[in-house]
Design an enzyme around this catalytic site. Structure first.
Site, PDB file in Angstrom:
ATOM      1  N   ARG A 131      -9.747  -7.810  25.455  1.00  0.00           N
ATOM      2  CA  ARG A 131      -8.349  -7.624  25.838  1.00  0.00           C
ATOM      3  C   ARG A 131      -8.283  -7.255  27.321  1.00  0.00           C
ATOM      4  O   ARG A 131      -8.979  -6.349  27.774  1.00  0.00           O
ATOM      5  CB  ARG A 131      -7.702  -6.528  24.998  1.00  0.00           C
ATOM      6  CG  ARG A 131      -7.554  -6.896  23.536  1.00  0.00           C
ATOM      7  CD  ARG A 131      -6.964  -5.749  22.735  1.00  0.00           C
ATOM      8  NE  ARG A 131      -7.871  -4.603  22.695  1.00  0.00           N
ATOM      9  CZ  ARG A 131      -7.572  -3.441  22.118  1.00  0.00           C
ATOM     10  NH1 ARG A 131      -6.381  -3.270  21.566  1.00  0.00           N
ATOM     11  NH2 ARG A 131      -8.454  -2.473  22.097  1.00  0.00           N
ATOM     12  N   ASP A 149      -4.106  -1.487  26.654  1.00  0.00           N
ATOM     13  CA  ASP A 149      -3.068  -0.456  26.744  1.00  0.00           C
ATOM     14  C   ASP A 149      -2.772  -0.049  28.192  1.00  0.00           C
ATOM     15  O   ASP A 149      -2.805   1.136  28.536  1.00  0.00           O
ATOM     16  CB  ASP A 149      -3.462   0.779  25.931  1.00  0.00           C
ATOM     17  CG  ASP A 149      -4.030   0.447  24.567  1.00  0.00           C
ATOM     18  OD1 ASP A 149      -3.573  -0.545  23.976  1.00  0.00           O
ATOM     19  OD2 ASP A 149      -4.925   1.169  24.095  1.00  0.00           O
ATOM     20  N   HIS A 171       0.994  -3.969  23.440  1.00  0.00           N
ATOM     21  CA  HIS A 171       0.835  -2.614  23.980  1.00  0.00           C
ATOM     22  C   HIS A 171       1.126  -2.599  25.481  1.00  0.00           C
ATOM     23  O   HIS A 171       0.252  -2.463  26.322  1.00  0.00           O
ATOM     24  CB  HIS A 171      -0.536  -2.036  23.706  1.00  0.00           C
ATOM     25  CG  HIS A 171      -0.491  -0.537  23.792  1.00  0.00           C
ATOM     26  ND1 HIS A 171      -0.763   0.275  22.728  1.00  0.00           N
ATOM     27  CD2 HIS A 171      -0.153   0.294  24.816  1.00  0.00           C
ATOM     28  CE1 HIS A 171      -0.615   1.546  23.093  1.00  0.00           C
ATOM     29  NE2 HIS A 171      -0.238   1.576  24.357  1.00  0.00           N
ATOM     30  N   GLU A 206       3.625   0.135  16.705  1.00  0.00           N
ATOM     31  CA  GLU A 206       2.892   1.062  17.566  1.00  0.00           C
ATOM     32  C   GLU A 206       3.255   0.817  19.025  1.00  0.00           C
ATOM     33  O   GLU A 206       4.093  -0.025  19.346  1.00  0.00           O
ATOM     34  CB  GLU A 206       1.379   0.927  17.352  1.00  0.00           C
ATOM     35  CG  GLU A 206       0.804  -0.421  17.755  1.00  0.00           C
ATOM     36  CD  GLU A 206      -0.697  -0.523  17.515  1.00  0.00           C
ATOM     37  OE1 GLU A 206      -1.265   0.339  16.824  1.00  0.00           O
ATOM     38  OE2 GLU A 206      -1.302  -1.485  18.019  1.00  0.00           O
TER      39      GLU A 206
END
Length: 341
Positions: free
Chosen positions: A309, A33, A279, A215
């Site tokens: 990630r 993110d 994201h 999202e």
């Protein structure tokens, strides 16, 4: 001989101060993110850590590993915002710094959005004050808040549940009375409708019992055109990807004014060894001439939503109709030029 050694010392000193002009992805070994804010010649970067809020400060996002960083907030040991600190974003609003993030009390059903405020010019300084929960009406599960200004009005977009049961994540919007208060009922902008938004393996007992996810919404403006880029599918799948909403009217609170594109605009590249890209956030080069995307992705299939990630970045372009062209996630062997200065 003395002159020779002086030349060696000078060259060594210059090499220490030189900035690399190229880089390869990922820019950090781990960090989901990713988000950045450019202010007074520095990028202020953050990503999900989970148990605190960390801020990085650098002139070059490609050199994050060597950047100064600081823990600006640690949650209380217990309480409704003590655990699972997700997807922080730092924004400058009316001359003050705000950080928006999602948190819960150890029970995912209680995830909500929260905000801190700092009056200092430099967010590494001053005091971060907890302003409270940002609650929509109705007050439901909420994560991934993104704040933007459109026609002199502040708005928040986020990912949430329709009811109180975890079955599907949608994108909602609401105007803001101030940077810590929503001003009306939430409005549904997007829910998973296309097949590409619903891909995943429901037979894996280790994964959540749903794959219908919208999202990570991100507001994007270019030449007067307004977009929301969002992530679709469960992050635990390799099909995690980015979709696009385009504003076709003038009212951002009117769901019918938004058009969802029928295909993802950024998805995995098995050829380049990039899986579950998503994201994201966007930033401009220091000289303002280039547009870039920050996103996280995995280097191998099946790595899911964990610490593998890593944040990556690459330059984007624009299609003839004004929509963003994000291209294909580049491989870790691809050498890229740093953002233009």
């Amino acid at each position: 001989m003395k002159l020779y050694y002086l030349q060696i010392i000078l060259l060594f000193t210059l090499s220490l101060g030189a900035q690399n002009t190229t880089f390869t992805n990922p820019v950090l070994p781990s960090g989901a993110d990713p988000y950045s804010t450019y202010h007074n010649g520095y990028y202020y970067y953050t990503n999900t850590v989970g148990n605190k809020l960390i801020l990085w400060k650098t002139k070059n996002l490609a050199e994050l590993e060597n950047a100064a960083h600081k823990t600006i907030w640690t949650p209380p040991e217990t309480g409704m915002y003590s655990k699972s600190i997700w997807a922080p974003e730092f924004h400058i609003i009316n001359g003050k710094w705000y950080v928006y993030f999602a948190a819960d009390n150890g029970d995912n059903n209680n995830h909500r959005m929260y905000v801190l405020e700092n009056n200092a010019e430099d967010p590494f300084k001053g005091e971060w004050v907890f302003k409270g929960k940002i609650a929509a009406n109705p007050d439901r599960w909420a994560i991934d808040g993104n704040v933007f200004e459109y026609k002199k009005q502040l708005y928040m977009i986020w990912s949430g549940w329709e009811g109180t049961v975890n079955g599907q994540q949608n994108i909602y919007i609401a105007p803001m009375k101030n940077p810590w208060t929503l001003d009306s009922n939430r409005v549904l902008l997007s829910e998973p409708t296309y097949v590409w938004e619903k891909q995943g393996d429901l037979n894996d007992a280790n994964n959540p019992p749903h794959v219908n996810v919208n999202e990570g919404p991100q507001y994007l403006e270019h030449n007067g055109k307004i977009f929301i880029v969002f992530s679709a599918n469960g992050c635990w799948t390799d099909y995690y990807s980015l979709g696009l909403l385009s504003l076709e009217g003038d009212d951002v609170l009117d769901p019918s004014a938004w058009k969802k594109h029928s295909k993802p605009i950024f998805k995995k590249s098995e050829e380049n060894g990039v899986y579950a890209p998503g994201h994201n956030s966007f930033f401009k080069s220091p000289d303002g001439t280039e547009d870039w995307i920050l996103y996280h992705a995995n280097s191998n299939p099946g790595e899911g939503c964990g610490s593998k990630r890593s944040p990556r970045m690459q330059k984007i372009s624009w299609n003839k109709d004004g929509s963003p062209n994000l291209g294909i996630p580049v491989s870790e062997d691809t050498t890229l030029q740093i953002p233009s200065e």
